[in-house]
Scaffold this motif. Sequence first.
Motif, short mmCIF file in Angstrom:
data_model
loop_
_atom_site.label_atom_id
_atom_site.label_comp_id
_atom_site.label_asym_id
_atom_site.label_seq_id
_atom_site.Cartn_x
_atom_site.Cartn_y
_atom_site.Cartn_z
N LEU A 74 0.83 -1.21 0.00
CA LEU A 74 0.00 0.00 0.00
C LEU A 74 0.86 1.26 0.00
O LEU A 74 0.56 2.23 -0.71
N THR A 75 1.91 1.25 0.79
CA THR A 75 2.79 2.42 0.86
C THR A 75 3.39 2.73 -0.51
O THR A 75 3.40 3.89 -0.95
N ARG A 78 0.61 3.87 -3.11
CA ARG A 78 0.15 5.24 -2.91
C ARG A 78 1.14 6.27 -3.48
O ARG A 78 0.75 7.37 -3.86
N ARG A 79 2.39 5.91 -3.53
CA ARG A 79 3.38 6.80 -4.13
C ARG A 79 3.34 6.73 -5.66
O ARG A 79 3.69 7.71 -6.33
N ASN A 82 -2.35 7.84 -8.03
CA ASN A 82 -3.16 8.85 -7.37
C ASN A 82 -4.29 8.23 -6.56
O ASN A 82 -4.66 8.72 -5.50
N VAL A 84 -5.73 4.34 -5.25
CA VAL A 84 -5.48 2.90 -5.11
C VAL A 84 -6.76 2.24 -4.63
O VAL A 84 -7.35 2.65 -3.63
N VAL A 103 -6.82 2.24 5.23
CA VAL A 103 -7.42 2.88 4.06
C VAL A 103 -8.30 4.04 4.50
O VAL A 103 -8.64 4.20 5.67
N ASP A 104 -8.68 4.87 3.54
CA ASP A 104 -9.51 6.03 3.82
C ASP A 104 -10.99 5.73 3.69
O ASP A 104 -11.81 6.29 4.42
N HIS A 216 0.09 13.12 -7.57
CA HIS A 216 -0.17 12.66 -6.21
C HIS A 216 0.25 13.72 -5.19
O HIS A 216 1.28 14.35 -5.32
N ASP A 218 0.71 14.03 -1.00
CA ASP A 218 0.70 13.35 0.30
C ASP A 218 -0.44 13.89 1.15
O ASP A 218 -0.68 15.08 1.21
N ARG A 223 -6.66 8.64 -1.39
CA ARG A 223 -5.56 7.86 -1.94
C ARG A 223 -5.94 6.39 -2.09
O ARG A 223 -5.48 5.72 -3.01
N SER A 224 -6.75 5.90 -1.19
CA SER A 224 -6.98 4.46 -1.20
C SER A 224 -8.41 4.14 -0.83
O SER A 224 -8.94 4.68 0.10
#
Length: 231
Positions: A74-75, A78-79, A82, A84, A103-104, A216, A218, A223-224
Amino acid sequence: MLIELGGRVGRLAVMLGATPRYTTADLMGDMNAVDMAGLRKAVTPVQDGLSILPGPYQSIAPAAPSLQAVHRLLTLARRLANVVVLDMTCSFDETYFGTLKAVDDVILVAEQKVPSVHGLMLVRDALVSQGVHARQYYAINRYSADMPGATLGEIHALLPDAHLYPIRTDGRGVMEAINLGKPLREVAPDSPVLHDLGRLLEGVAGGAISGPVAPHRDGWLRRSLGKLFAQ
């Protein structure tokens, strides 16, 4: 980026008619050795704005991935991307709940059946008890307003605070897309499923990903998206 994590046998590659060189099983064995360049090489572009990392589709995964491996994936993802999206199944284990804590947004999917809605309620309660704080959205798959016993109003009564999104049925269009290995938008561009999924996407991400993909940033809350099936 769409990542298929659920189950020991993947379906995504077959459903999209893709032949990816790498799957999640190939990476999960030693995620500590995977860097940004490795993940960029591993994902398979499907169309503009969409790359996939499917589950194993030519063999059965020997074991479920560890939570540490999923977090590293996941890390890196996400990089690289945009947005995931994780496609997961309900395993109710440490990796499952630990992933959803990272996750969001979580999309819970059920069908218009009393046992399925009951299962959805159990999953919702489990997420609360396990400390999952992601925003939750509820998709009612294959929905028909004429179906008695589990109307949208009745489901709302059971889940009064839920963001409900009915996804109408289109058996012919969906099956044709699966059998041809093509996205539904190419096979049946007027499908009601696409309209309803558009509403769901708008509810989850607003207008943030409706146009060209932005660079992207931060901390971006979209993001996810955790995709969870509770059928």
